[in-house]
Scaffold this motif. Structure first.
Motif, PDB file in Angstrom:
ATOM      1  N   ASP A  41       0.597 -11.646 -11.014  1.00 38.21           N
ATOM      2  CA  ASP A  41      -0.405 -10.654 -11.424  1.00 38.21           C
ATOM      3  C   ASP A  41       0.037  -9.946 -12.701  1.00 38.21           C
ATOM      4  O   ASP A  41       0.509  -8.807 -12.653  1.00 38.21           O
ATOM      5  CB  ASP A  41      -0.627  -9.634 -10.298  1.00 38.21           C
ATOM      6  CG  ASP A  41      -1.825  -8.733 -10.592  1.00 38.21           C
ATOM      7  OD1 ASP A  41      -2.695  -9.154 -11.378  1.00 38.21           O
ATOM      8  OD2 ASP A  41      -1.871  -7.606 -10.045  1.00 38.21           O
ATOM      9  N   PRO A  42      -0.087 -10.642 -13.855  1.00 33.15           N
ATOM     10  CA  PRO A  42      -0.733 -11.945 -14.039  1.00 33.15           C
ATOM     11  C   PRO A  42       0.261 -13.091 -13.871  1.00 33.15           C
ATOM     12  O   PRO A  42       1.475 -12.899 -13.919  1.00 33.15           O
ATOM     13  CB  PRO A  42      -1.224 -11.876 -15.479  1.00 33.15           C
ATOM     14  CG  PRO A  42      -0.168 -11.055 -16.161  1.00 33.15           C
ATOM     15  CD  PRO A  42       0.248 -10.010 -15.154  1.00 33.15           C
ATOM     16  N   MET A  73       4.725  -6.733 -22.267  1.00 32.31           N
ATOM     17  CA  MET A  73       3.369  -6.601 -21.760  1.00 32.31           C
ATOM     18  C   MET A  73       3.381  -6.372 -20.253  1.00 32.31           C
ATOM     19  O   MET A  73       2.700  -5.479 -19.734  1.00 32.31           O
ATOM     20  CB  MET A  73       2.551  -7.847 -22.085  1.00 32.31           C
ATOM     21  CG  MET A  73       1.091  -7.754 -21.678  1.00 32.31           C
ATOM     22  SD  MET A  73       0.348  -9.366 -21.422  1.00 32.31           S
ATOM     23  CE  MET A  73       1.162  -9.896 -19.924  1.00 32.31           C
ATOM     24  N   LEU A  74       4.188  -7.169 -19.530  1.00 27.92           N
ATOM     25  CA  LEU A  74       4.282  -7.011 -18.075  1.00 27.92           C
ATOM     26  C   LEU A  74       4.840  -5.637 -17.713  1.00 27.92           C
ATOM     27  O   LEU A  74       4.361  -4.981 -16.779  1.00 27.92           O
ATOM     28  CB  LEU A  74       5.167  -8.106 -17.487  1.00 27.92           C
ATOM     29  CG  LEU A  74       4.670  -9.547 -17.623  1.00 27.92           C
ATOM     30  CD1 LEU A  74       5.726 -10.518 -17.089  1.00 27.92           C
ATOM     31  CD2 LEU A  74       3.362  -9.743 -16.875  1.00 27.92           C
ATOM     32  N   ALA A  75       5.862  -5.222 -18.454  1.00 22.22           N
ATOM     33  CA  ALA A  75       6.462  -3.912 -18.173  1.00 22.22           C
ATOM     34  C   ALA A  75       5.481  -2.782 -18.459  1.00 22.22           C
ATOM     35  O   ALA A  75       5.395  -1.803 -17.697  1.00 22.22           O
ATOM     36  CB  ALA A  75       7.729  -3.740 -19.007  1.00 22.22           C
ATOM     37  N   SER A  76       4.721  -2.920 -19.539  1.00 23.64           N
ATOM     38  CA  SER A  76       3.731  -1.890 -19.860  1.00 23.64           C
ATOM     39  C   SER A  76       2.691  -1.768 -18.756  1.00 23.64           C
ATOM     40  O   SER A  76       2.292  -0.660 -18.378  1.00 23.64           O
ATOM     41  CB  SER A  76       3.063  -2.221 -21.193  1.00 23.64           C
ATOM     42  OG  SER A  76       2.050  -1.290 -21.498  1.00 23.64           O
ATOM     43  N   MET A  77       2.264  -2.924 -18.208  1.00 26.31           N
ATOM     44  CA  MET A  77       1.298  -2.908 -17.117  1.00 26.31           C
ATOM     45  C   MET A  77       1.883  -2.225 -15.876  1.00 26.31           C
ATOM     46  O   MET A  77       1.154  -1.633 -15.085  1.00 26.31           O
ATOM     47  CB  MET A  77       0.859  -4.337 -16.786  1.00 26.31           C
ATOM     48  CG  MET A  77       0.061  -5.012 -17.885  1.00 26.31           C
ATOM     49  SD  MET A  77      -0.251  -6.762 -17.533  1.00 26.31           S
ATOM     50  CE  MET A  77      -1.215  -6.646 -16.029  1.00 26.31           C
ATOM     51  N   ALA A  78       3.239  -2.344 -15.728  1.00 23.82           N
ATOM     52  CA  ALA A  78       3.891  -1.729 -14.573  1.00 23.82           C
ATOM     53  C   ALA A  78       4.331  -0.292 -14.842  1.00 23.82           C
ATOM     54  O   ALA A  78       4.897   0.364 -13.960  1.00 23.82           O
ATOM     55  CB  ALA A  78       5.095  -2.573 -14.158  1.00 23.82           C
ATOM     56  N   GLY A  79       4.134   0.176 -16.064  1.00 26.55           N
ATOM     57  CA  GLY A  79       4.408   1.579 -16.368  1.00 26.55           C
ATOM     58  C   GLY A  79       5.798   1.885 -16.869  1.00 26.55           C
ATOM     59  O   GLY A  79       6.260   3.024 -16.739  1.00 26.55           O
ATOM     60  N   PHE A  80       6.495   0.919 -17.458  1.00 27.30           N
ATOM     61  CA  PHE A  80       7.819   1.235 -18.002  1.00 27.30           C
ATOM     62  C   PHE A  80       8.085   0.408 -19.261  1.00 27.30           C
ATOM     63  O   PHE A  80       7.364  -0.554 -19.557  1.00 27.30           O
ATOM     64  CB  PHE A  80       8.921   0.994 -16.966  1.00 27.30           C
ATOM     65  CG  PHE A  80       9.181  -0.453 -16.633  1.00 27.30           C
ATOM     66  CD1 PHE A  80      10.173  -1.182 -17.298  1.00 27.30           C
ATOM     67  CD2 PHE A  80       8.468  -1.098 -15.630  1.00 27.30           C
ATOM     68  CE1 PHE A  80      10.426  -2.498 -16.978  1.00 27.30           C
ATOM     69  CE2 PHE A  80       8.715  -2.429 -15.299  1.00 27.30           C
ATOM     70  CZ  PHE A  80       9.698  -3.130 -15.979  1.00 27.30           C
ATOM     71  N   PRO A 125       7.642  -5.475  -6.292  1.00 27.94           N
ATOM     72  CA  PRO A 125       6.739  -5.128  -7.396  1.00 27.94           C
ATOM     73  C   PRO A 125       7.500  -5.046  -8.716  1.00 27.94           C
ATOM     74  O   PRO A 125       8.667  -4.625  -8.754  1.00 27.94           O
ATOM     75  CB  PRO A 125       6.183  -3.771  -6.981  1.00 27.94           C
ATOM     76  CG  PRO A 125       6.300  -3.767  -5.486  1.00 27.94           C
ATOM     77  CD  PRO A 125       7.562  -4.509  -5.178  1.00 27.94           C
ATOM     78  N   PHE A 126       6.837  -5.440  -9.789  1.00 30.65           N
ATOM     79  CA  PHE A 126       7.503  -5.506 -11.092  1.00 30.65           C
ATOM     80  C   PHE A 126       8.061  -4.147 -11.493  1.00 30.65           C
ATOM     81  O   PHE A 126       9.110  -4.053 -12.139  1.00 30.65           O
ATOM     82  CB  PHE A 126       6.516  -6.016 -12.156  1.00 30.65           C
ATOM     83  CG  PHE A 126       7.191  -6.632 -13.348  1.00 30.65           C
ATOM     84  CD1 PHE A 126       7.671  -7.932 -13.321  1.00 30.65           C
ATOM     85  CD2 PHE A 126       7.357  -5.893 -14.514  1.00 30.65           C
ATOM     86  CE1 PHE A 126       8.301  -8.489 -14.423  1.00 30.65           C
ATOM     87  CE2 PHE A 126       7.987  -6.444 -15.624  1.00 30.65           C
ATOM     88  CZ  PHE A 126       8.463  -7.748 -15.579  1.00 30.65           C
ATOM     89  N   ALA A 127       7.395  -3.093 -11.097  1.00 32.94           N
ATOM     90  CA  ALA A 127       7.838  -1.746 -11.479  1.00 32.94           C
ATOM     91  C   ALA A 127       9.222  -1.412 -10.931  1.00 32.94           C
ATOM     92  O   ALA A 127       9.916  -0.557 -11.486  1.00 32.94           O
ATOM     93  CB  ALA A 127       6.829  -0.712 -11.002  1.00 32.94           C
ATOM     94  N   THR A 128       9.656  -2.083  -9.850  1.00 36.16           N
ATOM     95  CA  THR A 128      10.968  -1.782  -9.267  1.00 36.16           C
ATOM     96  C   THR A 128      12.116  -2.243 -10.162  1.00 36.16           C
ATOM     97  O   THR A 128      13.268  -1.882  -9.913  1.00 36.16           O
ATOM     98  CB  THR A 128      11.117  -2.439  -7.885  1.00 36.16           C
ATOM     99  OG1 THR A 128      11.009  -3.860  -8.032  1.00 36.16           O
ATOM    100  CG2 THR A 128      10.037  -1.953  -6.941  1.00 36.16           C
TER     101      THR A 128
END
Length: 287
Positions: free
Chosen positions: A256-257, A205-212, A181-184
């Protein structure tokens, strides 16, 4: 000076009489005489003098007739160069990013060398912001640019835009790592482009969606140098999938996305009727 009057003078120097000039150009002797007289007034010196029942050129008339040949040849060349129906010929200046130059422009240059040898393409390697600036200043005729589907570009009303191709991008990591998962990746160092902010916008943008919030450490333009840093364990980056990355780099899919780079050929509005530019853009769109 009116080019039509210069042509009258040039023909008079060749044919020797106003009557013959009129017959050659399909006009009247009176019109030829009036045109030469008007040209003399424009330059401020007599161009012809009586010679029995005929006229002959003065020394100034002979000098101007020599210039007229050069001037009219240049006018004809300019008209031919700008004629939309003419055979493409001229120097075309292109600014573009390296991948588009390799993938799209170089095959077009090779094709033109065979089919349109009068077109000379001069290549300048630039990222989109730089290419757009050059295009706006008329320092280049064509810009090869890109955006991302998740961070689309804003086009000016002055731009004519032709989509060229799309390419999936993924996450470039050392080859021993597996998809996660991107959040890792929140605690990893990141590498972004040094001359364009588009990939950094996508990353954030991707990091924001993953919470960091990503920790951007390196700003690198060369994809090959990005590979080297990834292999050395100095960071990870967004990289194109399907590209031959350096051994030791794996590009994991992003779904995703899904992230896709989109390439474009961009010109100033109204410029594409110029034959060399039209020839190149049409070939780019066909590849």
């Amino acid at each position: 000076m009116d080019p039509r009057r210069l042509r009258l003078l040039l023909e008079l120097s060749r044919l020797g009489s106003m009557h013959e000039v009129a017959a050659e150009l399909g006009t009247t002797t009176s019109s030829v005489s009036q045109g030469i007289a008007a040209l003399a007034r424009e330059v401020g010196t007599p161009l012809v003098e009586p010679d029995g029942r005929r006229v002959r050129l003065t020394p100034a008339g002979h000098r101007l007739a020599e210039h007229a040949g050069t001037i009219l040849a240049a006018v004809d060349a300019a008209r031919l160069d700008l004629d939309p129906a003419a055979e493409p010929a001229g120097i075309l200046r292109v600014a573009g990013f390296a991948t588009a130059i390799r993938r799209s422009l170089l095959p077009v240059i090779e094709d033109l060398a065979r089919s349109r040898p009068g077109v000379e393409v001069r290549v300048h390697e630039h990222e989109p912001p730089e290419a757009f600036d050059l295009l706006a200043r008329d320092a280049v005729d064509l810009a090869l640019t890109y955006d991302y589907n998740v961070a689309p570009a804003s086009w000016s009303r002055d731009h004519e835009v032709t989509p060229l191709w799309e390419m999936d991008w993924g996450l470039g990591v050392p080859s021993h790592e597996h998809r996660a998962p991107f959040a890792t990746y929140a605690d990893r160092d990141w590498i972004v482009n040094s001359r364009n902010t588009a990939d950094e916008e996508v990353l954030r943008m991707l990091a924001s969606m993953a919470g960091f919030a990503p920790r951007v450490v390196h700003r690198i333009d060369s994809l090959e140098l990005v590979d080297d840093l990834v292999v050395a364990g100095r960071g990870i980056a967004l990289l194109p999938r399907g590209r031959a990355s350096r051994r030791g780099v794996k590009v994991l899919p992003l779904t995703d996305p899904r992230v896709r780079l989109r390439a474009y050929a961009v010109t100033r509005r109204g410029r594409r009727s110029w034959p060399p530019l039209r020839a190149v853009v049409e070939r780019l769109a066909g590849h």
